[in-house]
Design an enzyme around this catalytic site. Sequence first.
Site, mmCIF file in Angstrom:
data_model
loop_
_atom_site.group_PDB
_atom_site.id
_atom_site.type_symbol
_atom_site.label_atom_id
_atom_site.label_comp_id
_atom_site.label_asym_id
_atom_site.label_seq_id
_atom_site.Cartn_x
_atom_site.Cartn_y
_atom_site.Cartn_z
ATOM 1 N N ASP A 132 -0.830 1.255 1.116
ATOM 2 C CA ASP A 132 -1.953 1.894 1.785
ATOM 3 C C ASP A 132 -1.474 3.197 2.420
ATOM 4 O OD1 ASP A 132 -0.482 1.123 3.965
ATOM 5 O OD2 ASP A 132 -2.035 -0.129 4.879
ATOM 6 N N ASP A 149 -1.668 5.428 6.125
ATOM 7 C CA ASP A 149 -2.010 5.364 7.551
ATOM 8 C C ASP A 149 -1.887 6.741 8.186
ATOM 9 O OD1 ASP A 149 -2.171 2.534 7.307
ATOM 10 O OD2 ASP A 149 -0.011 2.383 7.572
ATOM 11 N N ASP A 167 -6.009 3.561 6.704
ATOM 12 C CA ASP A 167 -6.213 3.197 8.105
ATOM 13 C C ASP A 167 -6.086 4.444 8.968
ATOM 14 O OD1 ASP A 167 -6.454 0.570 7.367
ATOM 15 O OD2 ASP A 167 -4.436 -0.018 7.997
#
Length: 522
Positions: A328, A330, A446
């Site tokens: 992912d 961030d 995120d």
Amino acid sequence: MVPLKRRKVACPPAGNTGTTGGGDAGSIKFPEAVLFLLERKMGASRRTFLSQLGRKKGFQVEDAFNESVTHVVSENNSSEEVRRWLGSQNDQRAVHLLDISWFTESMRAGQPADILDRHKLQDESAHDNEVPLFSVPSYACQRRTSLANHNTALTDALSLLAENAELSKEEGRGVAFRRAVAVLKVLPEPVTSMAQLRGLPCLGGHTLRVIKDVLENGTSSEAEATKNSQRFRALKVLTGIFGVGAKTAERWIRLGIDDLQQLQQSGQTLNRAQQGGLEHYLDLNQPVTRSEADAIGEVVGRAVVSVSPGARITLIGGFRRGKPTGHDVDFLITHPEEGNEVGLMPKVVSWLQSKGFLLYQKTTRNSYLESDDGPAQPSSNMDRFERCFSIFKLDTGEGTRATEASGESGGEAAGAPEADPAPGSQVLSDDEQNPGAKPWRAVRVDLVVSPISQFAFALLGWTGSKLFERELRRWAGHEKAMSLSSHALYDGNQRRYVRATSEEEIFSHLGLEFIPPSERNA
């Protein structure tokens, strides 16, 4: 109480002698195996939990060691250590000395597992006059760990066992394996002999047996068996769905759901996050490249500048440590003027939604409050910042720029390798089965907003690695009587918060040499 227990041992049908207020007559299914769990290095609470688990499965588990015990189970002990303990009990009988792995495998099988060599406690092979080849500090936060790894065969096997333990909610075992992996990663040369490991910290008996197996046979039989087990494969597939944790996956497995197709056909109710995770399963389980992370950063940066020109955005996580890929992306957002970060997240999310960049998003509010009496609970890796968990729509079409909300031409196409299809993935959409057919891909992103007064702590906490941060908190508590979180550092002796405006200051307050992000890959 002791005579009563002994009389019960002499008559197995009377029930499970280790039970307190439980264990009906005839509840012992395997009278031939009388278990005793050694508390040494295991801890009282874990021993109590495992003893109760064993009794529920029909095993006879003794609270006190006695002459009826046939199997002594321990964790992170050598056979020499356990035999010395048995000597202190004035017991010279031939009992099975077993690693905790035998116990956990027996619990899963619902019956005593066959005792294999890997289950038996091993003697220490090194002699006292041997000199350690490597000197490694005990805490990972004292060590410089780059991305270079000379022992991938060993660390891959142990990492897989750590992952299995974590998916099985055995946090202590998972941490033990992760710490062992961190030690092996920092060694300057490949391990070819068990003698090279003498004196190294964090290498328990179970870990050493796995390492020995890999050195002698090229692979770990335990890791291979775990990797090929139906349960592990099912947990991997189901927890690969965004929004699904180990607890939910376990519940589905108990219902006979092992893959995506079975899940879709089961009629299970999914929340919005899980629906998005299932819809974009292949994309979200495909590695994200650094170029893709940078492209997303340009978009998020535009959003931040558009709604708050003075705000700052920083790429965090594994990419800040120099990793070429991640699962992912961030970002940490702040404003140089305290208080100006309030209300920033809703505006950024609204901007991204208006431009069509968010396929899913969920925002949590900042719930952190600084108490004059210090943190109410021991610090953990879970912070209370305002956060947005999202599935981001990244433009990957040839000749397009991810930074252009209108989709005008320019920029480069993403080149992340495709992940192997998971079981059940054939029921996904045509676009998901053939990512090249669509000009975009879904990516986990995120966003975290921090006040500038907490920015240094947030930056440190969100950079990782997870074990490095855990070890920093352990060092702070055990060595300095301090409490460290992604929000603050509290000195328990002086009963005050210790302020910092940079990561370097935090390391200094903790009495540690500063380690740059690129060397925090523990």
